[in-house]
Every structure is written in C-alpha cells, then in structure tokens.
Design an enzyme around this catalytic site. Structure first.
Site, PDB file in Angstrom:
ATOM      1  N   HIS A 193      10.129 -11.707   3.818  1.00 53.08           N
ATOM      2  CA  HIS A 193       8.834 -11.445   4.439  1.00 53.08           C
ATOM      3  C   HIS A 193       8.309 -12.727   5.080  1.00 53.08           C
ATOM      4  O   HIS A 193       8.654 -13.830   4.666  1.00 53.08           O
ATOM      5  CB  HIS A 193       7.852 -10.946   3.374  1.00 53.08           C
ATOM      6  CG  HIS A 193       6.647 -10.249   3.917  1.00 53.08           C
ATOM      7  ND1 HIS A 193       5.498 -10.921   4.252  1.00 53.08           N
ATOM      8  CD2 HIS A 193       6.411  -8.942   4.184  1.00 53.08           C
ATOM      9  CE1 HIS A 193       4.596 -10.055   4.692  1.00 53.08           C
ATOM     10  NE2 HIS A 193       5.127  -8.847   4.664  1.00 53.08           N
TER      11      HIS A 193
ATOM     12  N   ARG B 124       1.728  -8.060  -2.639  1.00 54.60           N
ATOM     13  CA  ARG B 124       0.680  -9.045  -2.943  1.00 54.60           C
ATOM     14  C   ARG B 124       0.531  -9.288  -4.440  1.00 54.60           C
ATOM     15  O   ARG B 124       0.413 -10.425  -4.894  1.00 54.60           O
ATOM     16  CB  ARG B 124      -0.663  -8.569  -2.379  1.00 54.60           C
ATOM     17  CG  ARG B 124      -0.874  -8.826  -0.903  1.00 54.60           C
ATOM     18  CD  ARG B 124      -2.309  -8.476  -0.514  1.00 54.60           C
ATOM     19  NE  ARG B 124      -2.539  -8.668   0.923  1.00 54.60           N
ATOM     20  CZ  ARG B 124      -2.365  -7.728   1.831  1.00 54.60           C
ATOM     21  NH1 ARG B 124      -1.929  -6.529   1.455  1.00 54.60           N
ATOM     22  NH2 ARG B 124      -2.599  -7.960   3.101  1.00 54.60           N
TER      23      ARG B 124
ATOM     24  N   ASP C 289      -1.343   4.106   3.856  1.00 55.60           N
ATOM     25  CA  ASP C 289      -2.259   3.346   3.004  1.00 55.60           C
ATOM     26  C   ASP C 289      -2.579   1.938   3.485  1.00 55.60           C
ATOM     27  O   ASP C 289      -2.998   1.097   2.709  1.00 55.60           O
ATOM     28  CB  ASP C 289      -1.656   3.250   1.597  1.00 55.60           C
ATOM     29  CG  ASP C 289      -0.238   2.668   1.608  1.00 55.60           C
ATOM     30  OD1 ASP C 289       0.148   1.996   2.591  1.00 55.60           O
ATOM     31  OD2 ASP C 289       0.496   2.896   0.627  1.00 55.60           O
TER      32      ASP C 289
ATOM     33  N   GLU D  79      -3.538  -1.106  -1.143  1.00 51.09           N
ATOM     34  CA  GLU D  79      -3.059   0.195  -0.681  1.00 51.09           C
ATOM     35  C   GLU D  79      -3.627   1.378  -1.462  1.00 51.09           C
ATOM     36  O   GLU D  79      -3.938   2.423  -0.886  1.00 51.09           O
ATOM     37  CB  GLU D  79      -1.531   0.229  -0.696  1.00 51.09           C
ATOM     38  CG  GLU D  79      -0.867  -0.615   0.361  1.00 51.09           C
ATOM     39  CD  GLU D  79      -0.714  -2.084  -0.014  1.00 51.09           C
ATOM     40  OE1 GLU D  79      -0.159  -2.855   0.795  1.00 51.09           O
ATOM     41  OE2 GLU D  79      -1.146  -2.467  -1.128  1.00 51.09           O
TER      42      GLU D  79
ATOM     43  N   HIS E 122       7.788  -8.490  -1.488  1.00 50.94           N
ATOM     44  CA  HIS E 122       6.681  -9.100  -0.753  1.00 50.94           C
ATOM     45  C   HIS E 122       5.315  -8.684  -1.279  1.00 50.94           C
ATOM     46  O   HIS E 122       4.300  -9.199  -0.823  1.00 50.94           O
ATOM     47  CB  HIS E 122       6.750  -8.683   0.718  1.00 50.94           C
ATOM     48  CG  HIS E 122       6.428  -7.223   0.920  1.00 50.94           C
ATOM     49  ND1 HIS E 122       7.372  -6.239   0.793  1.00 50.94           N
ATOM     50  CD2 HIS E 122       5.263  -6.591   1.219  1.00 50.94           C
ATOM     51  CE1 HIS E 122       6.816  -5.060   1.009  1.00 50.94           C
ATOM     52  NE2 HIS E 122       5.527  -5.244   1.258  1.00 50.94           N
TER      53      HIS E 122
ATOM     54  N   GLU F  11       1.296  11.533   5.054  1.00 50.87           N
ATOM     55  CA  GLU F  11       1.692  10.930   3.778  1.00 50.87           C
ATOM     56  C   GLU F  11       0.472  10.807   2.865  1.00 50.87           C
ATOM     57  O   GLU F  11       0.157   9.758   2.300  1.00 50.87           O
ATOM     58  CB  GLU F  11       2.369   9.572   3.963  1.00 50.87           C
ATOM     59  CG  GLU F  11       3.159   9.117   2.733  1.00 50.87           C
ATOM     60  CD  GLU F  11       3.819   7.765   2.897  1.00 50.87           C
ATOM     61  OE1 GLU F  11       4.994   7.734   3.290  1.00 50.87           O
ATOM     62  OE2 GLU F  11       3.141   6.739   2.630  1.00 50.87           O
TER      63      GLU F  11
END
Length: 368
Positions: A238, A207, A96, A132, A205, A118
């Site tokens: 991150h 967003r 993704d 994603e 991490h 996936e």
C-alpha cells in the site's frame, strides 16, 4: 428517460462499479452518468481504463496526506453543483468508503434517492473496520434501495428496520468483474519468479492494523517463509508510508518475498487466480479469491463477510503472530485442510449481480 448517476472514488469501488456502469449503459431507457471523486488517483484511473469507463465528472479531491476530514468536506462541497446540474433520479454508491458516505449525505441534503450497492455488510463494531463500519451503517440509514450481496446481508438490514420491499439480494458485483479481468493467456515476470514455488498473495493495509498488529502479521509470514523454501510470497504494498515503514523493518532481507508497487487490477486478479492461497486484511479479496478457488486467511479481528467463514472459504486468524503462523503453516503442510477450503462453494454470487441490479432499477424507476 430516467437518469442514474454512479459515484465512486477508490480502486476497490471502481472494480465493483465499472461492470455495473457498463451494464446500465446498454439499457435504452436509462441515461447513465459517472462521477468520480478521485479519493484514489492513479489506481482509480487505471481501473477506469481497463473497463473502458469514462467519467463525466471528476471531483479531483485527492491531495497529499489527506485526512477523513479533507475527503468528507471536499466531496460535500464539490459534488453539490454536480447534483444540482444533473438532477439524477437516483445516485448509486458502493460499499463503505468515505466517498460513499459523503455522497449519500449530499444526496440526502438535496432530496435525491440513493441506491446502495453491496449493502448490509456488518461487523457491528464501529471501530473495526474503521471508518468503514460507520460509513456502511450510516449509508443504510439514508439509502432508498439496498442491493445486498447475500441473504445474510439482507437479514442484517431487515433487523435494522429497513423496508423489506426495498432490499434486493443480487450477489456481489466483484464476481462480475472477474469475468472481464481474468485471462487464460496472462503472463508476468512475477509469475516467472515464482514458477517453481507455491505463490502466496499478501495484502495488508487496514488502518486498525497499523503499528504492532501489522508487525505481528509480518513476523508470522516471515517465519513461515523461512521454514518453507518452496514457498514464495508477493506483497503489493500500500502507498501509506506507515505501512511501508513497518514492512521494511520486518520483511527486509527475506529472500522469498517480493514487495512490489500496487498491481493493476488485471495483474492482481490474474496472479490471484494462479496463486496457492491468500493472506489479507482487505475486504473485496475475501469475495474474489474464493471464486477462484483460493483459501483466504483473514488477518483481522472481525469480518463483515461472515458468509465466507460459514462456507469454509475464509478463516479469521486475527493479528496475533502465533495464530497466523499456525494457520498459514497448516494450510501449506496439510493437503486435506487446504482442499477443504479451496473446493468450497463461493457464497458471494454467480457473476450476474450487475444484470440483476440493472433489472431492479428499471422496475423501480418506472414507479417514480
């Protein structure tokens, strides 16, 4: 001889695609080519080295403070001549990421078949996770072959009108990767630091969690650690400066947590195999940790991996401080509840996903 190109650009993609690269390379009737975009740089290169995978093409797109606009346009511009030169029969993309979406779009423009590894994971909320969820749905529109890790992912694709004969349930290649990375003789100074404690592995991490949600997550973690002196936490942080700023403000001075630079895949998987439990807002760890018998608290409002929730290996705890605190504390203090999660069967595969995908590709390529 049929030509397959695999394109990926981030560390998580590389961890899940490198075992497939190596499986395809032993197939005598397939010519395998690897193209990396470099969406991540140092972290990507480290994974390639660990799996002994060499990229024939490196688009090298990464730059400081890159945006989704930068990544998308750079890949579209730079991958076009690669596709025109190689003329692959099929291009495999994973999951993704923006690399995945941009590559699939480029293949669509060039009339090249796409295989989506996936495939079928969904939250059906376009902004969670962002970007994603959009990426994976958009790639499913383009893809000719869908390699779904679970039966539920297959059902999602069927409901969306994808052709059933092009959807294949294979398991997740993340589980295959663990056979290469987890080692009995692993040692590390971080394990020495936590030798007399229960070790918690943390990743954060996402967003959509930046800002106040992440502050609440870190406050909950700190409260629990300060109440349990026998527990230590490791947080490989991150590289995003916004993540680092919040972590510094909320976790600074907490003696039971070590904030370290990102771990390589060998370190990460082996520490995960030896930790007590995992708190995360990541994706792949939701598959990896249960296969190692580790309960996972998912610090997000949604997950595209509900199989783990149903199986009892994952618990969705959101980003509210009180909820994370209570669930984290409960797993540390309630042995029955801990065992009920750690001993459940991992729903994401048996470590043979790459072989299944390679077998299917051989069969499908014979029809081209």
């Amino acid at each position: 001889m049929k030509k397959i190109m695999l394109v990926f650009g981030t560390r998580p993609e590389a961890i899940k695609m490198c075992p497939l690269v190596n499986e395809l390379k032993i197939r005598k009737n397939i010519q395998t080519t690897v193209c990396v975009t470099g969406q991540h740089r140092e972290m990507l290169d480290a994974v390639l080295n660990i799996f002994d995978v060499e990229a024939q093409y490196d688009l090298g797109i990464m730059k400081e403070k890159q945006t989704l606009f930068d990544i998308t346009t750079e890949i579209l511009n730079k991958i076009q001549p690669v596709l025109e030169k190689e003329k692959p029969d099929i291009v495999l993309v994973h999951g993704d990421t923006t690399t995945t979406f941009s590559t699939a779009l480029a293949c669509y423009y060039k009339g090249i078949r796409v295989g989506h590894v996936e495939a079928g994971l969904r939250t059906y909320c376009a902004k969670s996770p962002y970007p994603e969820e959009f990426n994976r749905q958009a790639v499913s529109v383009i893809a000719d072959y869908h390699f779904a890790p679970t039966a539920l992912a297959r059902e999602n694709l069927i409901k969306e009108g994808k052709r059933e004969e092009r959807i294949f349930v294979t398991g997740n290649t993340a589980i295959d990767a663990l056979k290469t990375t987890v080692r009995e003789d692993f040692s590390h100074e971080l394990m020495d630091w936590a030798a007399d404690s229960r070790l918690i592995l943390i990743t954060a991490h996402r967003r959509e969690n930046l800002g106040e949600p992440m502050r609440r997550m870190f406050r909950a973690v700190r409260r629990v650690l300060e109440e349990h002196p026998d527990v230590k936490a490791l947080y490989p942080i991150h590289k995003n400066p916004l993540v680092r700023s919040v972590a510094e403000e909320e976790l600074n001075g907490c003696e039971n947590i070590r904030i370290v630079e990102p771990l390589d895949v060998i370190e990460c998987h082996n520490i995960m195999a030896r930790c007590y439990l995992v708190l995360t807002d990541s994706g792949g760890i939701q598959e990896e940790a249960p296969s190692l018998g580790k309960p996972v608290l998912v610090m997000r409002g949604t997950t595209e991996r509900p199989e783990g929730i149903s199986a009892g290996t994952l618990k969705l705890v959101g980003t509210e401080e009180k909820t994370i605190y209570e669930n984290f504390k409960r797993l540390l203090e309630n042995e029955v509840e801990y065992r009920s999660m750690s001993e459940r069967k991992n729903p994401y595969g048996d470590g043979f996903a790459c072989k299944r995908i390679a077998d299917i590709l051989e069969q499908q390529l014979e029809k081209i």
